[in-house]
Design an enzyme around this catalytic site. Structure first.
Site, PDB file in Angstrom:
ATOM      1  N   HIS A 155       0.844  -1.211   0.000  1.00  0.00           N
ATOM      2  CA  HIS A 155       0.000   0.000   0.000  1.00  0.00           C
ATOM      3  C   HIS A 155       0.876   1.257   0.000  1.00  0.00           C
ATOM      4  O   HIS A 155       0.921   2.013   0.983  1.00  0.00           O
ATOM      5  CB  HIS A 155      -0.869  -0.063   1.262  1.00  0.00           C
ATOM      6  CG  HIS A 155      -1.992   0.911   1.351  1.00  0.00           C
ATOM      7  ND1 HIS A 155      -1.839   2.256   1.115  1.00  0.00           N
ATOM      8  CD2 HIS A 155      -3.285   0.726   1.680  1.00  0.00           C
ATOM      9  CE1 HIS A 155      -3.005   2.852   1.305  1.00  0.00           C
ATOM     10  NE2 HIS A 155      -3.905   1.941   1.648  1.00  0.00           N
ATOM     11  N   GLU A 260      -0.987   1.262  -5.240  1.00  0.00           N
ATOM     12  CA  GLU A 260      -0.742   0.034  -4.492  1.00  0.00           C
ATOM     13  C   GLU A 260      -0.737  -1.188  -5.415  1.00  0.00           C
ATOM     14  O   GLU A 260      -1.666  -1.373  -6.194  1.00  0.00           O
ATOM     15  CB  GLU A 260      -1.849  -0.134  -3.444  1.00  0.00           C
ATOM     16  CG  GLU A 260      -2.101   1.131  -2.637  1.00  0.00           C
ATOM     17  CD  GLU A 260      -3.447   1.111  -1.898  1.00  0.00           C
ATOM     18  OE1 GLU A 260      -3.931   0.028  -1.558  1.00  0.00           O
ATOM     19  OE2 GLU A 260      -4.009   2.196  -1.681  1.00  0.00           O
TER      20      GLU A 260
END
Ligand SMILES: O=P(O)(O)OC[C@H]1O[C@H](O)[C@H](O)[C@@H](O)[C@@H]1O
Length: 285
Positions: A155, A260
């Site tokens: 992320h 991400e």
């Protein structure tokens, strides 16, 4: 000749600072296996970390590269984004080589993870920093007797000078889940000019993406290449949602864009003894 890298401390937590002989560096916390910093050789910091982030055991850090496993967001019964980002990882190795620096961290199931997710697993996070590149590899092995499914993401919070100066290239033609509008759409144009409150899961991302910044004082091209991950999430909370995040200053939504590497739409199924590997390769061009 390789040289072991000793454990250091960062914000009161155990950390490894990788320094390549060419001047590139990266910092990873054992807490969450969380990459906090990446400075390419001759470059500046590439990741955003919130100045209001908690650096506390059991809590996720806001920024850098949280490891999302085994659940993405609230798409399941577990805590948001799963437990990997809040657990202590073990250091397997960290060393400086002739032209790079490497570290490997490991997370395995324990009594607490088995309470909420009854599976035996081993996650390995490998980092390599060298020159203008950072490679982050995540591997998962099913150490149990039964098959399991998981979702995962690296992320990454990329630091940007200002949201108005940032764009993402490489998404044209892809279908995505627009989590703000709660509808499936297709990306028509080549250039994504992110505005606030953007939350999209792009599917079947095969080609490298390019994060571009073009401002009066900025010119940056960062290539983001995924292998083993099917999806790519592009997220920025915008002004209103950012104000509701306790661990981000209100105006800081302008200072980061999350891109991400993820597998969300079709979770990965591992039979007993099977492994999966995904990689995010970042290169400052
Ligand atoms: O606040 P967190 O739990 O760290 O989640 C932060 C963000 O992660 C992902 O990018 C999701 O797509 C967003 O919907 C979510 O808001």
């Amino acid at each position: 000749m390789s040289k072991p890298i000793p454990l250091s401390r960062h914000q009161g937590l155990d950390a490894i600072k990788l320094e390549s002989p060419d001047g590139a560096s990266a910092t990873v916390l054992l807490h969450g296996g969380h990459v906090l910093s990446w400075v390419p050789a001759g470059g500046v910091e590439q990741f955003y970390v919130s100045p209001d982030s908690a650096f506390a055991l059991g809590q996720p850090v806001r920024g850098g590269v949280p490891v999302i496993f085994p659940q993405f967001s609230a798409r399941g019964p577990l805590q948001r984004h799963g437990f990997a980002r809040s657990k202590p990882w073990q250091l397997v190795m960290a060393e400086q080589g002739a032209d790079d620096a490497l570290a490997v961290l490991r997370l395995t199931d324990d009594a607490a993870t088995r309470m909420v997710w009854p599976h035996a697993f081993e996650l390995e996070l490998s980092l390599r920093v060298s020159g203008r590149s950072l490679q982050i590899e995540l591997a998962c092995e099913n150490k149990g007797e039964q098959a399991f499914d998981f979702s995962t993401a690296l992320h990454s919070y990329f630091a940007i000078n200002d949201l108005d100066e940032a764009s993402v290239q490489g998404l044209a033609g892809l279908h995505y889940w627009d989590a703000v509008a709660a509808v499936e759409k297709q990306q028509r144009v080549e250039l994504l000019l992110p505005t606030g409150d953007l939350d999209r899961i792009y599917h079947q991302v095969k080609e490298p993406l390019l994060l571009r910044e073009q401002g009066i004082s900025t010119e940056r091209r960062l290539q983001i290449q995924h292998q083993g991950f099917d999806d790519a999430v592009v997220w920025n909370p915008g002004a209103e949602k950012c104000a509701a995040l306790a661990d981000v200053p209100d105006a800081d939504y302008r200072k980061f864009l999350c891109i991400e590497a993820a597998t969300i739409e079709h979770p990965i199924r591992l039979q007993a003894g099977e492994s999966w590997v995904g990689r995010q390769d970042l290169t400052l061009l």
